[in-house]
Structures are given as C-alpha cells and as structure tokens.
Design a protein around this motif. Structure first.
Motif, PDB file in Angstrom:
ATOM      1  N   VAL A   1       0.712  -1.108   0.063  1.00 32.01           N
ATOM      2  CA  VAL A   1      -0.296  -0.216  -0.084  1.00 32.01           C
ATOM      3  C   VAL A   1       1.229   1.446  -0.262  1.00 32.01           C
ATOM      4  CG1 VAL A   1      -0.375   0.467   2.363  1.00 32.01           C
ATOM      5  CG2 VAL A   1      -2.426   1.016   0.768  1.00 32.01           C
TER       6      VAL A   1
ATOM      7  N   LYS B   1      -0.735   1.877  -3.479  1.00 28.86           N
ATOM      8  CA  LYS B   1      -1.517   2.742  -2.727  1.00 28.86           C
ATOM      9  C   LYS B   1      -2.891   1.762  -3.532  1.00 28.86           C
ATOM     10  CE  LYS B   1      -3.862   7.135  -2.957  1.00 28.86           C
ATOM     11  NZ  LYS B   1      -4.480   7.832  -3.205  1.00 28.86           N
ATOM     12  N   ASN B   2      -2.808   1.762  -4.583  1.00 28.41           N
ATOM     13  CA  ASN B   2      -4.424   1.093  -4.922  1.00 28.41           C
ATOM     14  C   ASN B   2      -3.847  -0.578  -5.136  1.00 28.41           C
ATOM     15  OD1 ASN B   2      -6.147   3.892  -5.167  1.00 28.41           O
ATOM     16  ND2 ASN B   2      -4.195   4.485  -6.543  1.00 28.41           N
TER      17      ASN B   2
ATOM     18  N   GLN C   1      -8.979  -3.956  -6.733  1.00 25.69           N
ATOM     19  CA  GLN C   1      -8.568  -2.110  -6.005  1.00 25.69           C
ATOM     20  C   GLN C   1      -9.499  -2.173  -5.099  1.00 25.69           C
ATOM     21  OE1 GLN C   1      -7.899  -1.790  -9.741  1.00 25.69           O
ATOM     22  NE2 GLN C   1      -5.231  -1.111  -9.675  1.00 25.69           N
TER      23      GLN C   1
ATOM     24  N   ASP D   1      -9.899   0.518  -1.372  1.00 20.89           N
ATOM     25  CA  ASP D   1      -9.876   1.133  -0.936  1.00 20.89           C
ATOM     26  C   ASP D   1      -8.638   1.252   0.153  1.00 20.89           C
ATOM     27  OD1 ASP D   1      -9.983   3.698   0.516  1.00 20.89           O
ATOM     28  OD2 ASP D   1     -12.153   3.944  -0.038  1.00 20.89           O
ATOM     29  N   PRO D   2      -8.029   2.514  -0.458  1.00 22.95           N
ATOM     30  CA  PRO D   2      -6.679   2.389   0.378  1.00 22.95           C
ATOM     31  C   PRO D   2      -6.845   2.350   2.551  1.00 22.95           C
ATOM     32  CG  PRO D   2      -6.470   3.809  -1.730  1.00 22.95           C
ATOM     33  CD  PRO D   2      -7.838   3.482  -1.319  1.00 22.95           C
TER      34      PRO D   2
ATOM     35  N   ASN E   1      -2.739   3.271 -11.862  1.00 21.57           N
ATOM     36  CA  ASN E   1      -2.578   4.600 -10.802  1.00 21.57           C
ATOM     37  C   ASN E   1      -2.462   5.783 -11.986  1.00 21.57           C
ATOM     38  OD1 ASN E   1      -2.402   2.872  -8.404  1.00 21.57           O
ATOM     39  ND2 ASN E   1      -0.524   2.662  -8.336  1.00 21.57           N
TER      40      ASN E   1
END
Length: 513
Positions: A156, A160-161, A179, A181-182, A508
């Motif tokens: 993450v 991140k995603n 993916q 939600d972070p 991303n």
C-alpha cells in the motif's frame, strides 16, 4: 517454483511451494517441493513448513536485485541510482529520475509481496484443522497475520491502490479481482496486527530469531498508524503502540521486550551482530546456500537466493586496496552512491564513518582505486558495502550469498517515530530525540518536527526509509522537484504492466497503461 505475477502466483500456490533455507535454526527448514494441496497440512511439521514459506518473502527487504532497500534509496534525495549505466536496472534508474513507467517498474516488488500474502491466506485456512496444540495454532495464526500485514503495508505504501485478498481464490476469480480503497487496506493491516499481538511471545530464544514477537508486531502497528492518514486518530494511536515498544525510559531497556539501543552505532552494522538488542524486526540472510545464477534460471538477478544482494549492489566497481586505511573489499556494482548534498549534511556527524565510505578521498590519497560507475560521486553506502572476510566459501555464487542481515525496524527508528507521533513536542518527545543523539555523542537540541526529520535522515541513512518519510511528511514534491518528481503521481509506483493484462486492475493516476 518461481512465479511471475499476481495471476500465476494464485495458481502456482495451490500446487506447490519451493523454499530455501536461511541461517537461524528457525529458518533452517528445507521442504523442497512442499505440496499444498488438500492432502497437505496433516501434522505439526507440515504446518511449520508452511509457516516458514510465509516468512520467505521477508527477504524482499534486501534480497534479489529488485529489493526494497536499494529501490527506495534510489528515489530519495540522498542517493543516485548509480550502477553501470543509465540502463543498468531500468526500474531503479526510472525511480531515481522519476521516469518510471508500467513497463519499467520492477514487477517482483508487486508479485513477491502477493506471493507472501497468498501463502499466509492458504495457511490460515488450514491451521484450524491441523492436529496440534491449540496454543501453537494460535501462535502460527498470529505470525501469519503479522506477516500478511507486513506485506500489505509495503504494497500500500508503494502502490496505494492494491487488491485486498484475504482468502485463497478459485481460478475463475483471478481475473476479476479489483483494487480496494486504501483506507480499507490500512484497516485490515491494523486489524491483523491487533489480532496477532496477544498470541505472540514477548521474546524468542536465539534458535527462533527472526520470528515475529509482540514487540515487532506493536512496532509495525505503530508505524502503520502513523502512515494511516485515513484515520483521524492515527498519531495518537501510533504514540500509544510505540511507547509500549520504546519503554518508560528512552535510552534504557524496554520492559518485557528487552530492547535497548546499542552503545556503539558502528556495532549495528557488524555482520556478526545479528538480532541484537536494537533489532525489532530483522531479515535473516545466509552465506552457505547453493544459490547461483544457474540454480535460479527462471528468476531475475537471483531473486530467490537467500543471501543479501544489497551488499554486492552497493560495492564499488573493480576495487583495489592499495594501502591502509582503505578497507579490504570485493568489487561490486556501484548502486546507491550518496549525493554530494548528503555528504555535506553528514560530513561532521559522528555517524559519518559507519554510514558513508569516502572512496573519493581514499583514491585521491593513493590508498585505493576503483572504476567509476554511472553517476559516481565516490561516496558509497558503508552500512552495506561488502567485505572480503564475509565472502561466501560455499558452492553458490558469491554475489548471491552475502550473509549480512537487514533491519526492517530497529529501536532508533521507533524512538523517532514516537517523537513524531507526539507532534514533535513535549518532555517525552524530547527524551526520545535526546536518546538517539546521545548514543552517538551529540548534545540535545530542542525537539521539533524539523529536528526529528533531520535526525531520521542522519540516523537511518541508506536503510530505505527516506523516500517514504518524505511522502508521509508531504515534503517529497519540494525536496525531490529537481529529480523530476511530479506531485499527485510519483508518491506511488505504477502498477507493473503485466499485472494489468486481462484483469480488472486499473493503473495508478498519471501513468499510462
């Protein structure tokens, strides 16, 4: 079996796992071709082998050409990519000058973390049915969750995603994974660590060194909280966990966990000083495996090898020792050279010699010689520069079998993280900062966030933390502007191109597919 991406990792895991051995007794398990089909996990021995396989991907911190330390260093302001040329390691070069693309992104930094997660998920489904002591099942479960949390935390922060996968998937599900939600990923990481802590031991005997303890899980949880900007109470929660790790008296021995700063900063980097009192979470490497290029024909740059590859990566090219005080070094690949700016920052600091090897000065004095690599400054990462005394005498290739361990988290790191979580103010934050400085003979300075940032840069130089720090603080866009950093894009990596093929994953922002 070496798998190459998220889709094939899922498939391969359900059939077979191949593991190597590491140095400590805990890691000296060699279940080659371990079968993870339904008939497996019938006893404690098989469950233990499965647990070792989950630990296996901790090696990504410092193992293989595509490792966390050299990759993350390359994108910071303190290092240049280095190496042999501008095309030597396209991922490292692209991250260093912020031209990284989906096709040049190192794919194993995605796929191998997911392989660790997949192994953890599978083991977690099997443990309840293994005929073994309930307390042992609880501990193995806790370790698997802590490891899964560690792998997701790296993912993450880097991407991140990412998909949040908590159970083994069927073949029909591989291509529809999306993916998460972070915020949900962080929540899961925190939940795994909180669930694990009470079932982990306070300390482990030397034969089990390298396994998760309560202190390691708490330290990781505190660090995760500090990164979790989706949680409005993140700093307060981080401070609570980190205080338990750091103890009542900064500079003293932590109650229960027995952590303590080493007296001599140089001793942190002594190769034989493994799992010392400052070590909280550490990756074990070995010099006695048979790892070689021929032995790993399907891997990239010895990625499955159990040795520390950072060592050869940061060593100087074609090195020759002429006279004392030049060290006796083997030749390396000259990655992660320090910048002149960082040299100027650390040159009067007591940690200079342990951190930076000044071959520029030694060459000018006629004490040593080396071949200048790409972006050469003459300033090498002394914490990991290899020594001839540590070269492997085993049957494997020397460059894949250096035995220096690497730290994922050490006590000085958690001291400074807690001081940051406290807002860089107050008596406790001052004591934490003072302890880190006092260990190297520096006088106190008034605590502040600026002072903590400056101390982290010097204390943790070359250990792979700087880029993540800059992003967390919101300083990356300013500090890295001259390197080509673009805000709202380069805080994270592009998802490797091959992970997007025939899947539901979305690239991303800012990176073309």
């Amino acid at each position: 079996m070496k798998t190459i991406n998220i889709k094939f990792s899922f498939i391969a895991l359900a059939i077979i796992i191949t593991m190597g051995s590491c140095e400590k007794d805990f890691l000296e398990v060699d279940p080659k071709g371990t079968n993870l089909e339904t008939s497996y996990y019938t006893n404690e021995t098989e469950a233990f082998a499965g647990l070792v396989s989950v630990y296996d991907f901790m090696r990504k911190n410092s193992g293989g050409f595509e490792n966390m330390i050299t990759m993350m260093n390359a994108g910071s302001d303190d290092h240049l990519a280095g190496g042999g040329s501008e095309t030597d390691g396209l991922g490292i070069q692209g991250f260093s000058n912020y031209t990284l693309s989906p096709t040049t992104m190192e794919p194993v930094l995605w796929s191998e973390h997911y392989q660790g997660i997949f192994r953890a998920n599978y083991l977690l489904t099997k443990l309840p049915g293994v005929p073994m002591d309930a307390k042992l099942i609880a501990r193995y479960t806790a370790e698997s969750k802590a490891l899964r949390a560690h792998y997701y935390f790296n993912l993450v922060r880097m991407f991140k995603n990412v998909p949040l996968i908590l159970v083994p998937l069927s073949a029909s599900e591989y291509y529809s994974v999306k993916q998460a939600d972070p915020a949900d990923v962080y929540e899961q990481i925190e939940g795994d660590l909180k669930a694990a802590i009470d079932f982990l031991p306070l300390t482990v005997p030397s034969a089990e060194a390298g396994r998760f303890t309560q202190g390691a899980a708490r330290a990781l949880l505190g660090k995760v909280y500090l990164y979790d900007k989706y949680n409005k109470d993140n700093k307060a929660l981080a401070a609570v966990q980190l205080a338990l790790v750091n103890g009542k008296t900064p500079g003293g021995t932590t109650e229960g966990y027995l952590y303590k700063l080493l007296t001599n900063y140089k001793d942190i980097w002594t190769v034989d000083n493994k799992f010392n009192s400052e070590s909280i979470l550490e990756v074990a490497h070995t010099a006695v495996s048979s790892a070689s290029w021929a032995y790993h024909p399907y891997t990239s740059y010895g990625d499955s090898a159990e040795g520390n590859v950072v060592n050869v990566m940061v060593g100087p090219r074609s090195y020759t020792r002429i006279a004392s005080p030049a060290p006796d070094l083997p030749s390396g690949w000259s990655f992660n050279v320090f910048t002149q700016v960082f040299y100027d920052v650390i040159k009067n600091d007591p940690r200079f010699d342990a951190t930076l090897l000044d071959l520029k000065a030694l060459k000018a004095a006629g004490k040593a010689d080396y071949q200048a690599g790409y972006q050469d400054t003459g300033y090498f990462l002394n914490k990991f520069v290899p020594r001839k005394v540590d070269e492997s005498k085993g049957t494997g290739d020397v460059v894949l079998n250096y035995r220096q361990n690497s730290y994922v988290i050490r006590l000085a790191d958690t001291y400074l993280l807690e001081a940051e979580a406290l807002g860089g103010t107050g008596t406790r934050a001052q004591a934490l900062l003072d302890a880190v400085r006092a260990r190297v003979g520096l006088a106190p300075v008034p605590v502040s966030l600026a002072a903590i940032k400056a101390e982290r840069r010097l204390e943790l130089a070359g250990e792979g933390h700087r880029f993540f720090d800059l992003v967390r603080w919101g300083d990356a866009a300013t500090v890295l502007a001259s390197r080509g950093f673009k805000p709202n894009k380069n805080e994270v990596f592009p998802i490797p191109f091959r992970e997007l093929q025939n899947t539901s994953l979305v690239q991303n922002p800012g990176y073309s597919n």
